[in-house]
Structures are given as structure tokens and as C-alpha cells.
Design an enzyme around this catalytic site. Structure first.
Site, short mmCIF file in Angstrom:
data_model
loop_
_atom_site.label_atom_id
_atom_site.label_comp_id
_atom_site.label_asym_id
_atom_site.label_seq_id
_atom_site.Cartn_x
_atom_site.Cartn_y
_atom_site.Cartn_z
N HIS A 87 -8.26 -4.97 -0.62
CA HIS A 87 -6.93 -4.43 -0.37
C HIS A 87 -6.29 -5.02 0.89
O HIS A 87 -5.08 -5.28 0.92
CB HIS A 87 -7.02 -2.91 -0.26
CG HIS A 87 -5.72 -2.21 -0.08
ND1 HIS A 87 -4.75 -2.17 -1.07
CD2 HIS A 87 -5.21 -1.51 0.97
CE1 HIS A 87 -3.70 -1.48 -0.63
NE2 HIS A 87 -3.96 -1.07 0.60
N SER B 195 0.84 -1.19 0.00
CA SER B 195 0.00 0.00 0.00
C SER B 195 0.88 1.25 0.00
O SER B 195 1.76 1.37 -0.86
CB SER B 195 -0.94 -0.05 1.21
OG SER B 195 -1.95 0.92 1.12
N ASP C 193 -8.64 -6.22 -4.94
CA ASP C 193 -8.28 -4.88 -4.46
C ASP C 193 -9.04 -3.82 -5.26
O ASP C 193 -8.97 -3.77 -6.48
CB ASP C 193 -6.78 -4.67 -4.61
CG ASP C 193 -6.23 -3.51 -3.81
OD1 ASP C 193 -7.00 -2.58 -3.48
OD2 ASP C 193 -5.03 -3.53 -3.51
#
Length: 390
Positions: free
Chosen positions: A361, A166, A331
Site C-alpha cells: 500500500h 488511501s 496492495d
């Protein structure tokens, strides 16, 4: 906001402050840092944690870079505790794990701009009061510049692996471009090389939620009494973000249209999914700082590996490190196509590896077995190191 959290008891900021128990944190004072947007931070401190030992050759160091509301506490420092102190990636990092702390010297810093020991808006400015509204704009490149200084202080000339997911993946890519001679391999998980319009849009609403909270006080709320800080705005920002961290299929399968216990939606009660979001809002309000959330979200908005480098593909083509690129197939924050773009342009990358998950995610945090298998195999292939004798 969680209904099981006493709003009146929530302090104005959940930041770690001088005088609090440092726990396993270590600290590096790095001096002044020039900033990409202009000006400088006159004094930078990074909090970090380490596991394992740096070998004599200095070739077994691994750098782990956390996501937006993460911190340096990746895993425990002793036998697995199995509790809240276990760490956010405890099933991936540790003795005998994929990132084996019996083999590797692992370092995890709290990001610059964060609130768990590193310099950020809650930290003292030169006048001794919290930076608050005066804290400057940071970019991902500023954060990596500080981490390069940390590596110098630790005597690490080259990382065997730099890994992050991320927002942490943004910094992984910048490390590979800013200091290619210091990065042997990278693993970029559920991330992107350039923030998209949709991602900026999601971030914009989160920033607005905090700034519209009357308790935010323009960013200078640190002396506010418990219950008077911007915890409602911070909680709402978290709810918006958390919706993007999960997939529609997972939310439907887990909650559907079920009411929350005995609550009746037609009488003003909540559905179970609303309670779930309230729960996560309250958790973050207790442990995080609203200004840090703003600062770090702004770095994500401005993230663009190709800025002043001829564009994203040109910047990715500069990366010399062996690369593992991982996407979570469900995601909806950093879509798999963005991982495919990275893998296609990095010369020493194979095809994108996929984590198969309904969890969206957050699959990089939840699907421990899949993430461990991918990372362990990659790390053994690019940085084989003998087990440390004890």
C-alpha cells in the site's frame, strides 16, 4: 514502541495546539457544521497549506487530500530541503514536479477530525477544554462538507483536479458525488469506494489497542503528565496498520528472519522486523493524537459511497469528472480489485493504472517516479494550464 524513544518524555498527545508554532499552516474558521450522524460541530476550523497562485480565470486549482496520519504539509514552501520538513509528497508536488506549483494553485487541508490544526478531539470545545470523549462521530461526507466550505472561503468555484490516496481517496470520491459541478477531474489512488469486512476487521483491532490502553482514560487524557498518555496503545495500533501497508514479499526481502543487531530472539530479543514496527510505533506516538486516530479510523470504517444512493455502482455512475484510478499491484489493504470496481463504474474513467511495487500500500508514497508519471500525464491532459510567469 521504539526503544530509542524515551517513553517518559512522550507527551499525552502529539497534536498541534494553540500557541504552538503554526509553521506554514493557514487557518479557516468555517462556523457550525451539521453532521451526517446527527447533531453538529458548533465551530469548525481547518488548517491548510497552499502553493502557487490562483490565476485570473480561477481554473488552475488542485486539491490534495491526505491519508490517515498525513497532514497539510505535502511539500516545502521554498527550495527542496531534502529533510524532515520536505513534506510527504515532495517528489510529486512542487515547481516542475508532476503537480507543478508553477502552473497550479495547490491546496492541502488537514482533514476534519485530524490533529494538525484542524478541528478534532484535541481541539477546544465550547467550554475551552479539549473535546476528548465528547467529540462527535464524523463521516467522510462531513469531512468533505467542511472542505467545500474551505473552497468557498478561498474563492475556488471548481477544482481542476481533486487527488488523494488511501483515506484521501475516500474523500476524492465523495467530492465527485457531493459537488460534481465543482470537480473537473479526480485521481483516486490505492483506495476504495466502500470499506470491506476485512478492512473493518483490521481497523477494529487498532481501535481496541488504543481503547484498552489504561492511559486512554476513556478519551480524556489531555492533562496527563508526559509518559502517562495512551502512547502504547497508539503505537500498537500503528504497528497493526503498518503491517497492512507493506507486502509480505517486501518484508521478507528486507528483513527475513534476521535478528535485530546483537539481540537474540531465543533470549527474548527481537527480530529485525519487530524492531522496524517498534520504530514506527514510536514515531507516531510522538507526532499524532490517539483520539484523532480513533476518529479518523471510524470514518474509514463507515465509508460507503453508495449509502443512501442506491449502492456503490449507482453512486459511482453519478460521477461526471474525468477520472484516473490507480492501484498498487502489491496492495493488501485496498486491493487492486477495489480500484478496478471504481474504474469499471465511473463513466469517464479508463482502465486502472498500476504502480508496480514490492512495497504494498505504501507504494503510493514510495514509488515517486511511477506516481509522478501517471499524475503528470493525466493532469496535463485534463487541465492544461500555462506556466505562471515569475
Amino acid at each position: 514502541m521504539r526503544r530509542d524513544v524515551d517513553r517518559a518524555a512522550i507527551t499525552a498527545s502529539g497534536a498541534w495546539r494553540e500557541g504552538d508554532d503554526p509553521g506554514p499552516r493557514l487557518f479557516a474558521d468555517l462556523g457550525a457544521l451539521p453532521l451526517e450522524a446527527g447533531g453538529r460541530l458548533p465551530h469548525v476550523r481547518l488548517a491548510y497549506e497552499t502553493w502557487g497562485e490562483l490565476n485570473e480565470a480561477g481554473d488552475n486549482a488542485v486539491l490534495i487530500l491526505h491519508a490517515l496520519t498525513g497532514d497539510s504539509h505535502v511539500t516545502g514552501h521554498g527550495p527542496p530541503a531534502g529533510g524532515a520538513d520536505e513534506g510527504w509528497w515532495a517528489q510529486v508536488v512542487g515547481p516542475g514536479r508532476a503537480i507543478d506549483t508553477d502552473r497550479y494553485f495547490v491546496v492541502a487541508p488537514n482533514v476534519l477530525g485530524g490533529c494538525q490544526g484542524s478541528t478534532g478531539p484535541s481541539s477546544p470545545a465550547p467550554d475551552g477544554t479539549p473535546w476528548g470523549s465528547r467529540f462527535p462521530v464524523l463521516t467522510v461526507r462531513d469531512q468533505v462538507a467542511a472542505e467545500i466550505e474551505l473552497a468557498d472561503r478561498l474563492g475556488i468555484g471548481r477544482w481542476s483536479l481533486v487527488v488523494g490516496a488511501s483515506m484521501g481517496g475516500h474523500r476524492v470520491l465523495e467530492w465527485a458525488v457531493m459537488a460534481p459541478e465543482r470537480v473537473g477531474a479526480i485521481a483516486v489512488i490505492a483506495s476504495t469506494a466502500q470499506t470491506s469486512a476485512e478492512q473493518i476487521a483490521w481497523a477494529h483491532t487498532q481501535l481496541a489497542a488504543i481503547r484498552l490502553d489504561p492511559g486512554w482514560l476513556g478519551g480524556d487524557y489531555y492533562s496527563a503528565a508526559p509518559g502517562r498518555g495512551p502512547h502504547v496503545g497508539l503505537g500498537l495500533a500503528r504497528q497493526i496498520a503498518h503491517t497492512t501497508y507493506r507486502s509480505p514479499a517486501e518484508l521478507d526481502a528486507r528483513f527475513g528472519r534476521l535478528p535485530q543487531h546483537a539481540e537474540e530472539p531465543l533470549a527474548g530479543g527481537r527480530y529485525a522486523v519487530q524492531s522496524y514496527l517498534d520504530h514506527h510505533a514510536g514515531k507516531l506516538a510522538v507526532r499524532f493524537d490517539a483520539n484523532s486516530y480513533l476518529t479518523l479510523t471510524q470514518t474509514m470504517i463507515t465509508h460507503d459511497l453508495g449509502r443512501d444512493r442506491g449502492g456503490v455502482e449507482a453512486a459511482l455512475a453519478q460521477i461526471e469528472a474525468e477520472a484516473l484510478v490507480v492501484a498498487v499491484d502489491s496492495d493488501r489493504l485496498f486491493f487492486p480489485a477495489e480500484s478496478e470496481r471504481i474504474a469499471a463504474a465511473v463513466a469517464r474513467s479508463g482502465e486502472v493504472a498500476y504502480v508496480r511495487s514490492l512495497n504494498g500500500h505504501d507504494g503510493f508514497l514510495i514509488e515517486h517516479d511511477q506516481v509522478s508519471a501517471l499524475l503528470g500525464r493525466f493532469l496535463r491532459s485534463v487541465a492544461p494550464v500555462a506556466r505562471t510567469s515569475r
